[in-house]
Motif scaffolding. Structure first.
Motif, PDB file in Angstrom:
ATOM      1  N   UNK A 155     -59.986  10.250 -83.609  1.00 47.96           N
ATOM      2  CA  UNK A 155     -61.040  11.130 -83.127  1.00 47.96           C
ATOM      3  C   UNK A 155     -60.726  12.601 -83.364  1.00 47.96           C
ATOM      4  N   UNK A 156     -59.512  12.923 -83.811  1.00 47.09           N
ATOM      5  CA  UNK A 156     -59.093  14.306 -83.998  1.00 47.09           C
ATOM      6  C   UNK A 156     -59.057  14.617 -85.479  1.00 47.09           C
ATOM      7  N   UNK A 157     -59.746  15.667 -85.883  1.00 52.35           N
ATOM      8  CA  UNK A 157     -59.748  16.089 -87.271  1.00 52.35           C
ATOM      9  C   UNK A 157     -58.929  17.363 -87.413  1.00 52.35           C
ATOM     10  N   UNK A 158     -58.381  17.562 -88.614  1.00 55.63           N
ATOM     11  CA  UNK A 158     -57.454  18.669 -88.825  1.00 55.63           C
ATOM     12  C   UNK A 158     -58.144  20.021 -88.887  1.00 55.63           C
ATOM     13  N   UNK A 159     -59.341  20.086 -89.475  1.00 58.44           N
ATOM     14  CA  UNK A 159     -59.961  21.370 -89.792  1.00 58.44           C
ATOM     15  C   UNK A 159     -60.197  22.262 -88.565  1.00 58.44           C
ATOM     16  N   UNK A 160     -60.723  21.766 -87.448  1.00 54.18           N
ATOM     17  CA  UNK A 160     -60.918  22.662 -86.301  1.00 54.18           C
ATOM     18  C   UNK A 160     -59.616  23.308 -85.833  1.00 54.18           C
ATOM     19  N   UNK A 161     -58.520  22.576 -85.879  1.00 53.94           N
ATOM     20  CA  UNK A 161     -57.246  23.148 -85.462  1.00 53.94           C
ATOM     21  C   UNK A 161     -56.756  24.185 -86.471  1.00 53.94           C
ATOM     22  N   UNK A 162     -57.113  23.988 -87.733  1.00 61.16           N
ATOM     23  CA  UNK A 162     -56.772  24.984 -88.738  1.00 61.16           C
ATOM     24  C   UNK A 162     -57.512  26.285 -88.473  1.00 61.16           C
TER      25      UNK A 162
END
Length: 235
Positions: A6-13
């Motif tokens: 459920x967690x994608x990398x782009x928002x954290x980037x």
């Protein structure tokens, strides 16, 4: 437990970009506005030291983090992303080396002993490991490049060791903020003044940068993984 679907990398980037910009501004405000500026040569030796936190934060924490995330989030092909990854780490390593040189220069010209604190021990070990990691990655994955089978076996360890070294860099930064602020407060700095607040707030932002970089690295990418790369699974 598998990877986090459920967690994608782009928002954290994106979060890392914002936090990194804030941290860079704050450390420059601290060293220029509160501490008097930056200089390699000065009768005020503190100006020499001020180079150290600026370059270490921008190099290891910000550029190092961007390099780690580059494989996951940049839209270009694998070779371009590999070159960006390698280049950002190279710049981070150069800035880190200059930053450590500034700290030694400040100590030597001020009559202060070197390598007596946990911050200095962990910091020197971190830059050594960073250099080893960079050289290994360059030789195995960039030039001349190892056989495909060795690259495939080396990649998970390269990724994990890279994250370990990055976490060490964040921990070293926290130790450095604590050490410097303690020295300043023992010399009369107001413990509840604006400078103390700014330093502590910057240190908190660095922790958040570290967290978002690591989460970005282990979360699945929104786009298909590039050739030879797969996200880390947390078991």
């Amino acid at each position: 437990m598998g990877s986090f679907p459920a967690i994608k990398a782009v928002p954290f980037t994106y979060a890392t970009h914002v936090l990194a910009a804030a941290a860079a501004v704050l450390v420059l405000v601290w060293c220029i506005f509160f501490r008097g500026g930056l200089a390699f040569e000065s009768s005020n030796k503190s100006l020499i030291f001020n180079i150290h936190p600026v370059l270490m934060l921008i190099g290891f924490i910000i550029l190092g983090g961007e390099a780690i995330m580059s494989y996951k989030t940049l839209p270009w092909n694998h070779d371009v992303k590999k070159a960006i990854h390698w280049t950002l780490h190279a710049i981070a390593l150069i800035l880190g080396a200059v930053g450590i040189y500034a700290a030694f220069k400040y100590h030597n010209e001020s009559g202060i002993a070197n390598m007596y604190s946990l911050h200095s021990w962990v910091g020197l070990g971190t830059i050594c490991l960073y250099g080893i990691q960079w050289i290994y990655g360059f030789v195995i994955f960039f030039f001349p490049g190892a056989p495909a089978q060795l690259r495939a076996k080396s990649l998970p360890w390269h990724v994990l060791f890279g994250l370990f070294v990055y976490i060490l860099a964040v921990a070293t930064a926290e130790l450095g903020f604590l050490e410097k602020l303690t020295f300043l407060q023992n010399s009369g700095l107001d413990k509840y003044g604006p400078e103390a607040f700014l330093v502590n707030f910057t240190a908190l932002i660095v922790i958040f940068i570290g967290a978002t970089v690591v989460i970005s690295a282990i979360a699945p990418a929104d786009a298909p993984a590039p050739q030879g790369y797969a996200p880390i699974s947390v078991n």
